[in-house]
Design a protein around this motif. Structure first.
Motif, short mmCIF file in Angstrom:
data_model
loop_
_atom_site.label_atom_id
_atom_site.label_comp_id
_atom_site.label_asym_id
_atom_site.label_seq_id
_atom_site.Cartn_x
_atom_site.Cartn_y
_atom_site.Cartn_z
N ALA A 25 56.81 36.95 43.03
CA ALA A 25 55.56 37.66 43.33
C ALA A 25 54.70 36.74 44.19
CB ALA A 25 54.83 38.03 42.04
N VAL A 26 54.07 37.32 45.20
CA VAL A 26 53.25 36.53 46.11
C VAL A 26 51.86 37.14 46.24
CG1 VAL A 26 52.96 35.67 48.46
CG2 VAL A 26 55.24 35.74 47.43
N ASP A 27 50.85 36.33 45.99
CA ASP A 27 49.47 36.71 46.23
C ASP A 27 49.11 36.25 47.64
OD1 ASP A 27 46.69 36.98 46.32
OD2 ASP A 27 46.35 35.15 45.16
N PRO A 28 48.89 37.17 48.58
CA PRO A 28 48.58 36.76 49.94
C PRO A 28 47.18 36.20 50.11
CG PRO A 28 48.47 39.14 49.77
CD PRO A 28 48.99 38.63 48.44
N GLY A 29 46.36 36.33 49.05
CA GLY A 29 44.99 35.81 49.12
C GLY A 29 44.01 36.90 49.51
N TYR A 30 42.73 36.59 49.35
CA TYR A 30 41.66 37.53 49.67
C TYR A 30 41.51 37.57 51.19
CZ TYR A 30 37.06 39.80 49.13
OH TYR A 30 35.99 40.66 49.19
N THR A 31 42.13 38.58 51.78
CA THR A 31 42.30 38.63 53.23
C THR A 31 41.47 39.75 53.86
OG1 THR A 31 44.57 37.87 52.90
CG2 THR A 31 44.05 38.78 55.05
N ALA A 32 40.96 39.49 55.03
CA ALA A 32 40.17 40.49 55.76
C ALA A 32 41.08 41.57 56.32
CB ALA A 32 39.39 39.82 56.88
N THR A 41 51.74 40.91 45.40
CA THR A 41 50.83 41.18 44.29
C THR A 41 49.41 40.79 44.68
OG1 THR A 41 50.48 40.81 41.92
CG2 THR A 41 51.32 38.94 43.20
N SER A 42 48.62 40.40 43.71
CA SER A 42 47.26 39.95 43.94
C SER A 42 46.92 38.89 42.91
CB SER A 42 46.28 41.12 43.81
OG SER A 42 44.94 40.66 43.74
N GLY A 43 46.06 37.96 43.30
CA GLY A 43 45.59 36.98 42.33
C GLY A 43 44.89 37.65 41.17
N LEU A 44 44.39 38.87 41.42
CA LEU A 44 43.70 39.62 40.37
C LEU A 44 44.67 40.12 39.31
CD1 LEU A 44 41.23 41.74 42.55
CD2 LEU A 44 40.72 39.68 41.22
N GLY A 45 45.96 39.94 39.53
CA GLY A 45 46.94 40.35 38.54
C GLY A 45 47.18 39.31 37.45
N ILE A 78 51.04 27.79 42.75
CA ILE A 78 51.55 28.62 41.66
C ILE A 78 50.38 29.11 40.82
CG2 ILE A 78 53.01 28.71 39.61
CD1 ILE A 78 54.61 28.44 42.14
N SER A 79 50.36 30.38 40.52
CA SER A 79 49.32 30.96 39.68
C SER A 79 49.82 31.17 38.26
CB SER A 79 48.85 32.30 40.26
OG SER A 79 47.87 32.90 39.42
N PRO A 80 48.95 31.02 37.29
CA PRO A 80 49.34 31.38 35.91
C PRO A 80 49.44 32.90 35.79
CG PRO A 80 47.00 30.85 35.97
CD PRO A 80 47.56 30.53 37.34
N TRP A 81 50.38 33.34 34.98
CA TRP A 81 50.53 34.77 34.78
C TRP A 81 49.36 35.31 33.96
CZ3 TRP A 81 54.22 36.78 37.71
CH2 TRP A 81 55.32 36.00 38.06
N ASN A 130 44.69 31.03 44.22
CA ASN A 130 44.35 30.70 42.83
C ASN A 130 44.56 29.23 42.52
OD1 ASN A 130 43.45 33.19 41.98
ND2 ASN A 130 45.44 33.86 41.23
N ASN A 131 45.56 28.64 43.14
CA ASN A 131 45.85 27.23 42.87
C ASN A 131 46.37 26.57 44.15
OD1 ASN A 131 46.64 24.72 41.89
ND2 ASN A 131 47.29 25.56 39.92
N PRO A 132 45.46 26.11 45.01
CA PRO A 132 45.88 25.52 46.29
C PRO A 132 46.68 24.23 46.14
CG PRO A 132 43.52 25.22 45.93
CD PRO A 132 43.99 26.18 44.89
N GLU A 133 46.56 23.56 45.00
CA GLU A 133 47.27 22.30 44.81
C GLU A 133 48.77 22.52 44.58
OE1 GLU A 133 45.47 19.94 41.79
OE2 GLU A 133 43.54 19.78 42.83
N THR A 134 49.10 23.47 43.72
CA THR A 134 50.51 23.71 43.40
C THR A 134 51.07 24.96 44.08
OG1 THR A 134 50.02 25.09 41.45
CG2 THR A 134 50.11 22.68 41.14
#
Length: 245
Positions: A190-197, A139-143, A242-245, A236-240
Motif C-alpha cells: 500500500a502506498v500513501d502518495p501524500g497530501y497532493t494538490a 491508499t492514504s495516510g488517513l487510513g 513506513i507508516s504504522p497501520w 507520515n514518516n519521512p525518516e523510514t
C-alpha cells in the motif's frame, strides 16, 4: 518490455504515474472510466514522445466493466507485470460518523475497497504469468488507525467516516493479499502518495503530483529483494518511509 495497468489513470497522480513508468520503459495501459478522456490522456503522452501506451475502458464500480477490461487486456498481452489500483473517490463531505449517509459510504467503499478487490481478482491470472509481479494499492495516510488514535498527529482532526474507513479497509486487504501470496514472487504493498494538490482535494494539498507519483512508481518497480505487505508513507514518516497501520 514490462506491462502495467493503472486504474483511474487519465488525470492527476494516476496520469503522472503512467508518465513516469513510460519513461522507465514500461508499456502502460491507462485504465479509464471515460474512454474519451482516456484517449485524450494517451494523445497527451504520445505528444511527449511516450508511445508505448493505450487506454483500457474500466469502471471499477462495475463487475461487468472489470470483466470486460480483463478480456480486452487478455487479447493484448498474456502477461501483466504490475497492477496499480489507483482509482479512488472522497465522497460527499462532511462525513461524521453519526450523520454520514450510508448510501454515500457504500459508494465510497464500492470504488476504494470493493473495486480494488474486483480488479485484483480479475487480473490475478495475468499477474501470475509475470516473473516479478507487483500489486500497488494507492491508499492514504488517513487510513492509519494508529495515527488516527494519536492526538499529536498533524492530521488527527481530519476524520471522514466513509473515506478513512475505506482506506483502512484497503490497507487490511493489502496485508491479507500479501500474506496469501507470501510464497510467490509477488510484492504487494500500500502506498500513501501524500497530501497532493489535485482535483481530489480542490488543489489544497502542498505536495506535487510528480512527487506523489514517484512514491507509487517506487513500489511498482521493486526488485526481488524488495518488501511486501508494507504501508509506505513518506508523508507520515519521512525518516523510514513506513507508516504504522
Amino acid at each position: 518490455m514490462k506491462t502495467v495497468l493503472i486504474t483511474g489513470a487519465n488525470k492527476s497522480i494516476g496520469f503522472e504515474t503512467a508518465r513516469q513508468l513510460l519513461q522507465q520503459g514500461y508499456y502502460v495501459y491507462l485504465g479509464c472510466r471515460d474512454i474519451q478522456k482516456g484517449q485524450e490522456a494517451v494523445n497527451q503522452l504520445q505528444s511527449e514522445g511516450l508511445n508505448n501506451v493505450e487506454s483500457i475502458n474500466i469502471d471499477v464500480n462495475s463487475k461487468q466493466s472489470v470483466k470486460a477490461a480483463r478480456e480486452v487486456l487478455g487479447q493484448k498481452t498474456k502477461v501483466l507485470d504490475v497492477l496499480i489500483n489507483n482509482a479512488g473517490i472522497l465522497g460527499p463531505v462532511p462525513q461524521t460518523s453519526l450523520e454520514a449517509d450510508t448510501d454515500a459510504i457504500k459508494q465510497v467503499f464500492d470504488t476504494n475497497f470493493f473495486g480494488v478487490i474486483e480488479t485484483t481478482q480479475a487480473f490475478i491470472d495475468l499477474l501470475k504469468e509475470s516473473a516479478e509481479p507487483r500489486i500497488v494499492n494507492v491508499t492514504s495516510g488517513l487510513g492509519s488507525l494508529t495515527l488516527h488514535s494519536d492526538p499529536s498527529w498533524k492530521y488527527y482532526a481530519v476524520k471522514a467516516a466513509a473515506y478513512v474507513s475505506s482506506k483502512a479497509a484497503l490497507n487490511a486487504y493489502t496485508i491479507i493479499t500479501a500474506y496469501d501470496l507470501r510464497d510467490t514472487a509477488f510484492k504487494v504493498n500500500a502506498v500513501d502518495p501524500g497530501y497532493t494538490a489535485t482535483d481530489f482535494n480542490n488543489h489544497s494539498g502542498p505536495g506535487s503530483v510528480q512527487d506523489a507519483a514517484a512514491r507509487v512508481v517506487k513500489a511498482a518497480v521493486l526488485g526481488a529483494d524488495g518488501p511486501t505487505g508494507h504501508f509506505f508513507s513518506d508523508d507520515n514518516n519521512p525518516e523510514t518511509g513506513i507508516s504504522p497501520w
